[in-house]
Design an enzyme around this catalytic site. Sequence first.
Site, PDB file in Angstrom:
ATOM      1  N   TRP A   1      15.728  12.506  83.327  1.00  0.00           N
ATOM      2  CA  TRP A   1      16.429  11.306  83.879  1.00  0.00           C
ATOM      3  C   TRP A   1      17.462  11.437  84.682  1.00  0.00           C
ATOM      4  O   TRP A   1      18.714  10.686  84.654  1.00  0.00           O
ATOM      5  CB  TRP A   1      16.786  10.310  82.768  1.00  0.00           C
ATOM      6  CG  TRP A   1      15.761   9.707  81.918  1.00  0.00           C
ATOM      7  CD1 TRP A   1      14.399  10.347  81.645  1.00  0.00           C
ATOM      8  CD2 TRP A   1      15.586   8.546  81.189  1.00  0.00           C
ATOM      9  NE1 TRP A   1      13.531   9.512  80.970  1.00  0.00           N
ATOM     10  CE2 TRP A   1      14.203   8.438  80.770  1.00  0.00           C
ATOM     11  CE3 TRP A   1      16.422   7.591  81.011  1.00  0.00           C
ATOM     12  CZ2 TRP A   1      13.837   7.239  79.819  1.00  0.00           C
ATOM     13  CZ3 TRP A   1      16.152   6.440  80.130  1.00  0.00           C
ATOM     14  CH2 TRP A   1      14.823   6.396  79.493  1.00  0.00           C
TER      15      TRP A   1
ATOM     16  N   TYR B   1       2.655  16.660  87.486  1.00  0.00           N
ATOM     17  CA  TYR B   1       4.191  17.215  87.846  1.00  0.00           C
ATOM     18  C   TYR B   1       4.373  17.762  86.742  1.00  0.00           C
ATOM     19  O   TYR B   1       5.011  18.904  86.816  1.00  0.00           O
ATOM     20  CB  TYR B   1       4.973  15.881  88.155  1.00  0.00           C
ATOM     21  CG  TYR B   1       6.361  16.206  87.961  1.00  0.00           C
ATOM     22  CD1 TYR B   1       7.081  16.867  89.152  1.00  0.00           C
ATOM     23  CD2 TYR B   1       7.150  15.810  86.768  1.00  0.00           C
ATOM     24  CE1 TYR B   1       8.238  17.086  88.993  1.00  0.00           C
ATOM     25  CE2 TYR B   1       8.610  16.247  86.923  1.00  0.00           C
ATOM     26  CZ  TYR B   1       9.095  16.886  87.872  1.00  0.00           C
ATOM     27  OH  TYR B   1      10.435  17.234  87.827  1.00  0.00           O
TER      28      TYR B   1
END
Length: 297
Positions: free
Chosen positions: A154, A129
């Site tokens: 996040w 990723y």
Amino acid sequence: MQNKILLIGANGQVAWELLPCLQTLGDVVVASRNSTNYIDLAKADSIRAIIRKLQPNIIVNAAAYTAVDQAEQETELAAAINGTAPGILAEEAKRIQALLIHYSTDYVFNGNNTTAYTETDPVDPLGVYGTTKLAGEQAIQAVAGKYLIFRTAWVYGLHGKNFLLTMQRLAKQRDELKIVADQIGAPTWSRLIAEATAQVIAQIKSPLYEIETISGIYNLTCGGTTNWYEFAKAILASSNTNLLPINTADYPTPAKRPAYSVLSNQKLINTFGIQLPDWNQSLSVCLNGEILNDSKE
């Protein structure tokens, strides 16, 4: 002249918040799976066809392959969407002199820092990723058109798939949850990412800036630091679910995560005067609708 903004990926958590923000800045055309202008980011011809048809002057790419663990198996698909597609978007944007806005991630870093990462710190992704997201950044930079890459981390919100919604769901199903406590970051509300993006566009489209002089990578996260365990405690403050802190080693996953994901936002502050609030204040607003101070200082 009225802005024509192409928003790619309107069903994701950031794109969901972007749509109403961008609509205040111009005529927004959505390229989502259910729209007539759907772009398949895994296919170059699909990307080029829609951009050449619509001729936008701003392209906002809020779509990505975000299944971090699954990317370890679906490497080609992740590479096509995260790595190759942004370069094609940049080529098409440059051809029509459009501004490209793209979102990247803290996963381009290895997480070994103990102080906040700046935009110029060495990159060293730990998995597929992060590697593919870095490839997308580099592809955009190689084209050298008008672009802004926002690295965030996040990300959570009230729409899509994210840690906040997962915690709320699991808390209804289980009496006890084990949460990783040795990964450090700054949870960032998707709505604030969208609002900051709109503020940047509004500034750029005024005579204040020559876009080429400010093209580049900018970190865009909330302030403060925490870990997943403390973040979960804040999310579930009113829940009776028992939370147990664990180490990353106790919760093995196919893809490695950075242990430290805090990003410095100083460049964003210096260039645009935009600073997001601390993560805990933002979370309170997200969950309770409390009044938040203007994120622009």
